[in-house]
Design a protein around this motif. Structure first.
Motif, PDB file in Angstrom:
ATOM      1  N   GLY A   9       0.435  -1.382   0.237  1.00  0.00           N
ATOM      2  CA  GLY A   9      -0.014  -0.118   0.343  1.00  0.00           C
ATOM      3  C   GLY A   9       1.110   1.071  -0.190  1.00  0.00           C
ATOM      4  O   GLY A   9       2.366   1.309   0.673  1.00  0.00           O
ATOM      5  N   ARG A  10       0.543   2.512  -0.403  1.00  0.00           N
ATOM      6  CA  ARG A  10       1.461   3.457  -0.476  1.00  0.00           C
ATOM      7  C   ARG A  10       0.489   4.809  -1.139  1.00  0.00           C
ATOM      8  O   ARG A  10      -0.780   4.551  -1.833  1.00  0.00           O
ATOM      9  N   ARG A  37     -11.586  -3.991   2.591  1.00  0.00           N
ATOM     10  CA  ARG A  37     -10.460  -2.935   2.768  1.00  0.00           C
ATOM     11  C   ARG A  37     -11.748  -2.328   3.569  1.00  0.00           C
ATOM     12  O   ARG A  37     -13.328  -2.213   3.485  1.00  0.00           O
ATOM     13  N   GLN A  38     -11.186  -0.917   4.162  1.00  0.00           N
ATOM     14  CA  GLN A  38     -11.782   0.042   5.443  1.00  0.00           C
ATOM     15  C   GLN A  38     -11.453   0.781   4.831  1.00  0.00           C
ATOM     16  O   GLN A  38     -10.189   1.752   5.607  1.00  0.00           O
ATOM     17  N   ALA A  39     -12.942   2.063   4.744  1.00  0.00           N
ATOM     18  CA  ALA A  39     -12.345   3.229   4.737  1.00  0.00           C
ATOM     19  C   ALA A  39     -13.012   3.918   6.185  1.00  0.00           C
ATOM     20  O   ALA A  39     -13.144   3.699   7.393  1.00  0.00           O
ATOM     21  N   VAL A  92      -7.553   1.097   4.044  1.00  0.00           N
ATOM     22  CA  VAL A  92      -6.843   0.104   4.474  1.00  0.00           C
ATOM     23  C   VAL A  92      -7.347  -0.945   3.805  1.00  0.00           C
ATOM     24  O   VAL A  92      -8.383  -1.192   4.144  1.00  0.00           O
ATOM     25  N   TYR A  93      -6.845  -1.813   3.485  1.00  0.00           N
ATOM     26  CA  TYR A  93      -6.981  -3.367   3.046  1.00  0.00           C
ATOM     27  C   TYR A  93      -6.526  -4.581   3.676  1.00  0.00           C
ATOM     28  O   TYR A  93      -4.835  -4.191   4.367  1.00  0.00           O
ATOM     29  N   GLN A 118      -2.255   0.906   4.378  1.00  0.00           N
ATOM     30  CA  GLN A 118      -2.929   2.092   3.768  1.00  0.00           C
ATOM     31  C   GLN A 118      -2.799   1.992   2.004  1.00  0.00           C
ATOM     32  O   GLN A 118      -1.756   2.267   1.612  1.00  0.00           O
ATOM     33  N   VAL A 119      -3.323   2.378   1.178  1.00  0.00           N
ATOM     34  CA  VAL A 119      -3.772   2.449  -0.224  1.00  0.00           C
ATOM     35  C   VAL A 119      -4.461   3.974   0.135  1.00  0.00           C
ATOM     36  O   VAL A 119      -5.206   4.057   0.588  1.00  0.00           O
TER      37      VAL A 119
END
Length: 123
Positions: A9-10, A37-39, A92-93, A118-119
């Protein structure tokens, strides 16, 4: 001991592609695995699932045309290839594994989780 460790992730730009990795312990190798995933402020969202042999795959409608789940069993690694990323994909994945799953889209069906990666997609 079961371990799942996500990476990859980046921060990326809208339209970019990104490939996430989930290295897992050998005890997971024959379990169905999934990506969620969760935002912030939102529930955990199912993205994709795949069994060990690759005989089935499931995708959420929101990502099925852009995301692909794969597994390299020799490397004990699952991947999530994500194309044409958009700001709404910022989250977040997580990868997850299940001893026995009936509803592949339900987070409650998964027994083991990674710590997440984190993406962030900028416009």
């Amino acid at each position: 001991q079961v371990r799942l460790v996500e990476s990859g992730g980046r921060l990326v730009q809208a339209g970019d592609s990104l490939k996430l990795s989930c290295v897992h312990s050998e005890t997971v190798f024959n379990m169905p695995m999934a990506w969620f995933r969760q935002a912030p402020g939102r529930p955990r969202e199912f993205l994709a699932a795949r069994n060990y042999g690759g005989t089935f795959e499931y995708y959420s409608d929101s990502v099925k045309d852009r995301f692909t789940i794969t597994r390299d069993n020799a490397r004990n690694t699952a991947y999530l290839q994500m194309n044409n990323l958009q700001p709404a994909d910022t989250a977040v994945y997580y990868c997850a594994a299940s001893r026995q799953v009936k509803d592949h889209s339900a987070a409650s069906e998964y027994d083991f989780w990674g710590q997440g990666t984190q993406v962030t997609v900028s416009s």
